[in-house]
Design a protein around this motif. Structure first.
Motif, PDB file in Angstrom:
ATOM      1  N   ALA A  15       0.839  -1.206   0.000  1.00  0.00           N
ATOM      2  CA  ALA A  15       0.000   0.000   0.000  1.00  0.00           C
ATOM      3  C   ALA A  15       0.877   1.262   0.000  1.00  0.00           C
ATOM      4  CB  ALA A  15      -0.926   0.003   1.208  1.00  0.00           C
ATOM      5  N   ARG A  16       1.949   1.221   0.791  1.00  0.00           N
ATOM      6  CA  ARG A  16       2.879   2.378   0.819  1.00  0.00           C
ATOM      7  C   ARG A  16       3.471   2.616  -0.561  1.00  0.00           C
ATOM      8  NH1 ARG A  16       4.875   0.353   5.528  1.00  0.00           N
ATOM      9  NH2 ARG A  16       6.741  -0.498   4.533  1.00  0.00           N
ATOM     10  N   LEU A  17       3.931   1.521  -1.146  1.00  0.00           N
ATOM     11  CA  LEU A  17       4.555   1.590  -2.469  1.00  0.00           C
ATOM     12  C   LEU A  17       3.578   2.134  -3.516  1.00  0.00           C
ATOM     13  CD1 LEU A  17       7.392   0.482  -3.371  1.00  0.00           C
ATOM     14  CD2 LEU A  17       6.139  -1.419  -4.392  1.00  0.00           C
ATOM     15  N   GLN A  18       2.351   1.619  -3.467  1.00  0.00           N
ATOM     16  CA  GLN A  18       1.349   2.042  -4.449  1.00  0.00           C
ATOM     17  C   GLN A  18       1.034   3.534  -4.296  1.00  0.00           C
ATOM     18  OE1 GLN A  18      -2.199   2.764  -4.035  1.00  0.00           O
ATOM     19  NE2 GLN A  18      -2.906   2.436  -6.138  1.00  0.00           N
ATOM     20  N   ARG A  19       0.951   4.015  -3.062  1.00  0.00           N
ATOM     21  CA  ARG A  19       0.691   5.448  -2.827  1.00  0.00           C
ATOM     22  C   ARG A  19       1.841   6.303  -3.363  1.00  0.00           C
ATOM     23  NH1 ARG A  19      -2.855   3.460   0.612  1.00  0.00           N
ATOM     24  NH2 ARG A  19      -4.487   4.789   1.486  1.00  0.00           N
ATOM     25  N   GLU A  20       3.060   5.833  -3.094  1.00  0.00           N
ATOM     26  CA  GLU A  20       4.233   6.588  -3.570  1.00  0.00           C
ATOM     27  C   GLU A  20       4.248   6.687  -5.082  1.00  0.00           C
ATOM     28  OE1 GLU A  20       7.078   5.065   0.021  1.00  0.00           O
ATOM     29  OE2 GLU A  20       7.772   4.707  -2.043  1.00  0.00           O
ATOM     30  N   ASN A  21       3.797   5.616  -5.752  1.00  0.00           N
ATOM     31  CA  ASN A  21       3.887   5.556  -7.212  1.00  0.00           C
ATOM     32  C   ASN A  21       2.656   6.079  -7.935  1.00  0.00           C
ATOM     33  OD1 ASN A  21       6.415   4.455  -7.143  1.00  0.00           O
ATOM     34  ND2 ASN A  21       5.664   2.341  -7.096  1.00  0.00           N
ATOM     35  N   TRP A  22       1.598   6.370  -7.169  1.00  0.00           N
ATOM     36  CA  TRP A  22       0.331   6.658  -7.827  1.00  0.00           C
ATOM     37  C   TRP A  22       0.404   7.826  -8.817  1.00  0.00           C
ATOM     38  CZ3 TRP A  22      -3.796   4.282  -9.269  1.00  0.00           C
ATOM     39  CH2 TRP A  22      -4.830   5.038  -9.837  1.00  0.00           C
ATOM     40  N   HIS A  23       1.006   8.942  -8.376  1.00  0.00           N
ATOM     41  CA  HIS A  23       1.033  10.111  -9.250  1.00  0.00           C
ATOM     42  C   HIS A  23       1.808   9.830 -10.522  1.00  0.00           C
ATOM     43  CE1 HIS A  23      -1.067  12.969  -6.767  1.00  0.00           C
ATOM     44  NE2 HIS A  23      -0.484  12.407  -5.729  1.00  0.00           N
ATOM     45  N   LYS A  24       2.911   9.116 -10.332  1.00  0.00           N
ATOM     46  CA  LYS A  24       3.739   8.764 -11.481  1.00  0.00           C
ATOM     47  C   LYS A  24       2.933   7.894 -12.448  1.00  0.00           C
ATOM     48  CE  LYS A  24       8.215   6.690 -12.289  1.00  0.00           C
ATOM     49  NZ  LYS A  24       7.971   5.237 -12.209  1.00  0.00           N
ATOM     50  N   SER A  25       2.209   6.906 -11.915  1.00  0.00           N
ATOM     51  CA  SER A  25       1.469   6.034 -12.836  1.00  0.00           C
ATOM     52  C   SER A  25       0.309   6.768 -13.510  1.00  0.00           C
ATOM     53  CB  SER A  25       1.015   4.733 -12.174  1.00  0.00           C
ATOM     54  OG  SER A  25       0.568   4.945 -10.883  1.00  0.00           O
ATOM     55  N   THR A  26      -0.277   7.736 -12.785  1.00  0.00           N
ATOM     56  CA  THR A  26      -1.342   8.523 -13.417  1.00  0.00           C
ATOM     57  C   THR A  26      -0.751   9.400 -14.533  1.00  0.00           C
ATOM     58  OG1 THR A  26      -2.643   8.546 -11.406  1.00  0.00           O
ATOM     59  CG2 THR A  26      -3.172  10.241 -13.014  1.00  0.00           C
ATOM     60  N   ASP A  27       0.385  10.023 -14.246  1.00  0.00           N
ATOM     61  CA  ASP A  27       1.036  10.853 -15.275  1.00  0.00           C
ATOM     62  C   ASP A  27       1.378  10.012 -16.498  1.00  0.00           C
ATOM     63  OD1 ASP A  27       0.833  12.968 -13.591  1.00  0.00           O
ATOM     64  OD2 ASP A  27       2.943  12.979 -12.956  1.00  0.00           O
ATOM     65  N   GLU A  28       1.893   8.815 -16.239  1.00  0.00           N
ATOM     66  CA  GLU A  28       2.255   7.928 -17.354  1.00  0.00           C
ATOM     67  C   GLU A  28       1.021   7.538 -18.165  1.00  0.00           C
ATOM     68  OE1 GLU A  28       6.206   6.005 -15.239  1.00  0.00           O
ATOM     69  OE2 GLU A  28       4.429   4.730 -15.543  1.00  0.00           O
ATOM     70  N   ALA A  29      -0.067   7.260 -17.460  1.00  0.00           N
ATOM     71  CA  ALA A  29      -1.312   6.893 -18.160  1.00  0.00           C
ATOM     72  C   ALA A  29      -1.783   8.059 -19.023  1.00  0.00           C
ATOM     73  CB  ALA A  29      -2.393   6.490 -17.160  1.00  0.00           C
ATOM     74  N   ARG A  30      -1.665   9.267 -18.500  1.00  0.00           N
ATOM     75  CA  ARG A  30      -2.092  10.448 -19.267  1.00  0.00           C
ATOM     76  C   ARG A  30      -1.217  10.646 -20.507  1.00  0.00           C
ATOM     77  NH1 ARG A  30      -5.692  13.926 -16.166  1.00  0.00           N
ATOM     78  NH2 ARG A  30      -5.214  15.634 -17.590  1.00  0.00           N
ATOM     79  N   GLU A  31       0.081  10.444 -20.333  1.00  0.00           N
ATOM     80  CA  GLU A  31       0.989  10.558 -21.488  1.00  0.00           C
ATOM     81  C   GLU A  31       0.658   9.521 -22.547  1.00  0.00           C
ATOM     82  OE1 GLU A  31       5.120  10.408 -20.203  1.00  0.00           O
ATOM     83  OE2 GLU A  31       4.683  12.065 -18.808  1.00  0.00           O
ATOM     84  N   LYS A  32       0.476   8.288 -22.082  1.00  0.00           N
ATOM     85  CA  LYS A  32       0.105   7.196 -23.003  1.00  0.00           C
ATOM     86  C   LYS A  32      -1.176   7.555 -23.732  1.00  0.00           C
ATOM     87  CE  LYS A  32       1.331   2.621 -21.162  1.00  0.00           C
ATOM     88  NZ  LYS A  32       0.712   1.381 -20.670  1.00  0.00           N
ATOM     89  N   ALA A  33      -2.139   8.113 -22.982  1.00  0.00           N
ATOM     90  CA  ALA A  33      -3.436   8.457 -23.559  1.00  0.00           C
ATOM     91  C   ALA A  33      -3.264   9.468 -24.682  1.00  0.00           C
ATOM     92  CB  ALA A  33      -4.356   9.014 -22.474  1.00  0.00           C
ATOM     93  N   LEU A  34      -2.519  10.524 -24.387  1.00  0.00           N
ATOM     94  CA  LEU A  34      -2.353  11.582 -25.395  1.00  0.00           C
ATOM     95  C   LEU A  34      -1.621  11.048 -26.623  1.00  0.00           C
ATOM     96  CD1 LEU A  34      -1.566  14.659 -23.105  1.00  0.00           C
ATOM     97  CD2 LEU A  34      -3.699  14.092 -24.284  1.00  0.00           C
ATOM     98  N   ALA A  35      -0.664  10.165 -26.373  1.00  0.00           N
ATOM     99  CA  ALA A  35       0.109   9.602 -27.485  1.00  0.00           C
ATOM    100  C   ALA A  35      -0.733   8.679 -28.363  1.00  0.00           C
ATOM    101  CB  ALA A  35       1.326   8.862 -26.942  1.00  0.00           C
ATOM    102  N   SER A  36      -1.812   8.154 -27.797  1.00  0.00           N
ATOM    103  CA  SER A  36      -2.595   7.215 -28.611  1.00  0.00           C
ATOM    104  C   SER A  36      -3.960   7.793 -29.000  1.00  0.00           C
ATOM    105  CB  SER A  36      -2.737   5.872 -27.889  1.00  0.00           C
ATOM    106  OG  SER A  36      -3.417   6.054 -26.673  1.00  0.00           O
ATOM    107  N   GLY A  37      -4.039   9.114 -29.046  1.00  0.00           N
ATOM    108  CA  GLY A  37      -5.262   9.739 -29.572  1.00  0.00           C
ATOM    109  C   GLY A  37      -6.314  10.107 -28.543  1.00  0.00           C
TER     110      GLY A  37
END
Ligand code: GCU
Length: 334
Positions: free
Chosen positions: A271-293
């Motif tokens: 849970a600690r790890l997931q909280r620490e990484n959450w923003h990064k994974s959301t940012d990555e998802a947003r980047e992926k999203a924009l890159a794929s239309g």
């Protein structure tokens, strides 16, 4: 001669087999690793799945291989509701349930299904990790399972084949929500027509037009490839509902006190790890999203917020819920 030879061979063979059996019996059962099964409905690249993998590895290290976990992702074992029911009868050890999935088992989880409840992430954390969260997480004990820890899930927004700017845009649209009366009522108040459906069915439903709209966080939208069929992500950020790691009480009681400590430690770590990484994974998802239309759409959040105020009144009508809500609101400026 040949018969004597075969006879001796047979005796040697039997002796060998027996000997093996004796050896097998000599291994104390405590040495055999116990394996706990965890099921969930998210894709293998989703940050919550990665947290479970980290938990599995941590548990293996802590227990020196004596307590293991096997993770079944992507709804292989069934929908969220089905796997939570499996916990109750002891057919599964652990499962992930969102606050919406859990609402039908224990109504106090519906607190987290109140749209626009949290002022900011600090407020959300104070509620989830404090007294309110702890109370809610233990409430299902009598039902045969309880929550060991929670994972953040950012904000949920609507996505569709076209942009949604105001509640009026939802009119006449079929919106998929989780299996939750609160979520159904939320969409109804916003002006859409809501349908409950398990997560695994959403892609096909969107593709075939069974529903027009779904709502989720960026990671789920992208990692489950819903983005392919519904590229407009309208940022209502209307719900912030956590995921919970639930464990069957039967499975928990079968563990030794030491094993329970290892399991809890591994869960807390994930849970600690997931909280620490959450923003990064959301940012990555947003980047992926924009890159794929994918397209991010700004919305009139205030109009959406206004539309759901009656849900608060309904929620307050039950004493225990009103109390939870008051405690939650008190933590706003803590
Ligand atoms: C999110 C959440 C899941 C939930 C899913 C859904 O991805 O993390 O727990 O099952 O939404 O919409 O069903």
């Amino acid at each position: 001669g040949l018969y004597v030879f075969l006879y001796i061979c047979a005796i040697v063979l039997v002796a060998l087999i027996l000997n093996q059996d004796i050896h097998a019996a000599e291994i104390p059962s405590s040495e055999k690793p116990k394996v706990l099964k965890l099921a969930h409905n998210l894709h293998q690249t989703h940050p919550v799945h990665l947290a479970f993998i980290a938990m599995r590895d941590k548990l293996n290290t802590l227990s020196e291989g004596r307590l293991k976990m096997k993770v079944y992702p992507a709804g292989q074992m069934g929908s969220s509701t089905e796997i939570l029911q499996m916990l109750q009868i002891g057919a599964l050890d652990m499962a992930k349930g969102s606050a919406s999935d859990l609402e039908t088992f224990e109504s106090s989880f519906s607190l987290f299904n109140l749209p626009f409840l949290f002022e900011d992430e600090q407020h959300f954390d104070a509620v989830l990790n404090g007294e309110v969260g702890r109370t809610v997480m233990q409430k299902t004990r009598a039902l045969g399972f309880f929550c060991m820890t929670s994972y953040v899930a950012g904000y949920r927004s609507f996505y569709a084949k076209k942009p949604i700017h105001t509640p009026a845009d939802l009119k006449g649209m079929k919106v998929r929500v989780q299996v939750s009366p609160m979520n159904l009522e939320m969409v109804r108040l916003m002006g859409g027509s809501a349908t409950s459906m398990s997560f695994g069915e959403v892609y096909t439903a969107l593709q075939q037009g069974v529903v027009d709209v779904a709502e989720n966080n960026e990671s789920s939208w992208v990692e489950t490839r819903h983005i392919e069929v519904t590229p407009y992500f309208s940022e209502t950020r209307h719900l912030s509902l956590p995921d919970f790691l639930t464990v069957s009480t039967q499975s928990w009681n079968r563990l030794s006190p030491q094993e329970q400590i290892w399991l809890q430690e591994a869960a807390d770590y994930s849970a600690r790890l997931q909280r620490e990484n959450w923003h990064k994974s959301t940012d990555e998802a947003r980047e992926k999203a924009l890159a794929s239309g994918g397209k991010m759409i700004t919305v009139d959040r205030e109009a959406f917020r206004q539309s759901v105020t009656p849900l608060y009144e309904q929620f307050r009508s039950k004493d225990d819920q009103r109390e939870l809500l008051e405690q939650t609101l008190l933590l706003k400026r803590a």
